[in-house]
Design an enzyme around this catalytic site. Sequence first.
Site, PDB file in Angstrom:
ATOM      1  N   CYS A   9       0.691  -1.195  -0.056  1.00  0.00           N
ATOM      2  CA  CYS A   9       0.145  -0.260   0.002  1.00  0.00           C
ATOM      3  C   CYS A   9       0.975   1.183   0.031  1.00  0.00           C
ATOM      4  O   CYS A   9       2.158   1.284   0.117  1.00  0.00           O
ATOM      5  CB  CYS A   9      -0.944   0.062   1.164  1.00  0.00           C
ATOM      6  SG  CYS A   9      -1.915  -1.650   1.618  1.00  0.00           S
ATOM      7  N   ASN A 106       0.955   0.424   7.019  1.00  0.00           N
ATOM      8  CA  ASN A 106       1.203  -0.662   6.013  1.00  0.00           C
ATOM      9  C   ASN A 106       1.722  -1.598   6.538  1.00  0.00           C
ATOM     10  O   ASN A 106       2.496  -1.620   7.624  1.00  0.00           O
ATOM     11  CB  ASN A 106       2.250  -0.034   4.962  1.00  0.00           C
ATOM     12  CG  ASN A 106       1.760   0.879   3.921  1.00  0.00           C
ATOM     13  OD1 ASN A 106       0.604   1.237   3.858  1.00  0.00           O
ATOM     14  ND2 ASN A 106       2.709   1.528   2.960  1.00  0.00           N
TER      15      ASN A 106
END
Length: 606
Positions: A9, A106
């Site tokens: 991400c 993340n």
Amino acid sequence: MIGDIVYMCGIIGYIGDKNCSRILIDGLKELEYRGYDSSGIAVLENGNIKVSKAIGKIKNLESKVDFEQNSNFSIGIGHTRWATHGKPTELNAHPHLGEYSYVVHNGIIENYKELKEELQNAGHTFVSQTDTEVIVHLFEFYFNQTNDAQQSFNSTIKRLEGAYSILLITKSEPNKIFFMKHGSPLAIAKNNGANELFFASSDAPLIGLATDVVYLEDGVSGIATKDNIIFSQEVNWTTLPKSKQFAQKDGYRFFMEKEIYEQSEVVTDAIMGRLTDNGIDFDEFDANLIDGINEIKICACGTSYHAGLAASYLFERLTKVRCTVEIASEFRYKEPLLSKDTLFIVISQSGETADTLEALKMAKDAGLKSLVVCNVDNSSMTRVADATVLTRAGIEKGVASTKAFSTQAVVLWMISLYFAKYKNTISLDKLKSELHTLREVSSSLIVDDKIHEKCKRLSKRYLHGHGFFFIGRDIFFPLALEGALKLKEISYLHAEGYPAGEMKHGPIALADPELFTIALMPENLLYDKIKSNVEELSARDSTICAISPLDFELSDDFIKTKKSDHYMLEFFEMLVVVQLLSMEISVQLENDIDMPRNLAKSVTVE
């Protein structure tokens, strides 16, 4: 041990006097290439937080943000999410909220179920299905007891298990961003003399906005305001590039297309300064690395695995040293036998690929010498390995790797020649021939306009059927695997790469006119063998697309490559052809070339 699969991400953060929402949105656009299915931002000013989230593309989020109304907000965090725990919905999109705090994250929190149950029992209400939400609730759980944000953040991160990078903002400390890096990349950038700070999961969004950057090591946390930043341990600042020009499309339809065309240039960069008149010279390591080495083990994933597999042919052929290649995600669990006379080589475009990174750590723990072939300096692997050879490919934004593969293959070829010369397993004439060929590789990667046009025309004929076989022999087998992977990634059509000699051992049962065979038929390596294998498929009515410098009368379609005197020049020219063909088939299918479904640029946890 890291569990589950999480794709890379994107994180962005900002503290300063500029339009925070605009900076966050623009930063997330720079991270789009990593893959995502939802996004969001949260901005904070004077105890007031505004949040925007959206499913799908960043433009959907951008349409929800009132940039004028938000112009006075001075602190913010943003995120592009790839769904793992919970479907892609606005509730599951980051930033995640507590009562008065927001977090982006993340990675993966492995013990989130236990933490969530504990927090629910303490009266906290969860609104998402994600593991991330436990972070913000845990922070508020501690803050409600201590009224000390720094202590609460420290207590929170001590409880987390897994891999994570975190940015957290809270109304209780409205001028600060709390951050932590453990197992997932996070960078912080600044401008000298300016009261602003930038946070991102890579330096792509930071270029042009800041002058200096620190790539956080695992275990580093801290607190930032716009004019001060406190780290939990000492860090090293470095200089950022000043121009983003190299990361733009430059008139090409897609980043993937641009990166295919860039291969000739970046391979020149990969070779420059390393190729001498008499051999290969690497500043990054010396002969001590290969003293006492009797085996080479290569470990990688995906496209990098294919580059490693191709290199194994070169290592054994040139160095006469045993070379094995492992898929990193399998290697970690097979209880591998590791001996200290083995050189452990890992390959990764990003240098953050979780399975490969963990395999590298296993090798290090076992006392093996290690080398990483990587495109990103200051990445996790470069900090773990004994030595690093950078591929110098530049930013690759297309999710389906192209120039990453070509530069990896060239660098590994050069390493094999370095090794062979040191081991005295290559004659002077053979070495000179290989060095001469290396100088020609850049030319073989120049895209021929006629071949590109031929791929465009042929692409219309390969949109239906029940699948593709990419076949090759010797080092062209890994190239067949890579060609099949490219087609799968961006066309969503079924494709397999096979050693051509294995077709008669089962796969040929599939042969019929709706099976498309892409045959890699180099003149300089086992041509008669591959020709015989393709003839067997043709006799079973498989549709044949031959890629070769030699005319092949049984082919239904034929892409003629240049004649050359070395199979590696054919290898790289055919690489361009399979990349172009895959891309043009995908164009015909109207797919998203740069951001194919279900994929992301890097896999940063297992």
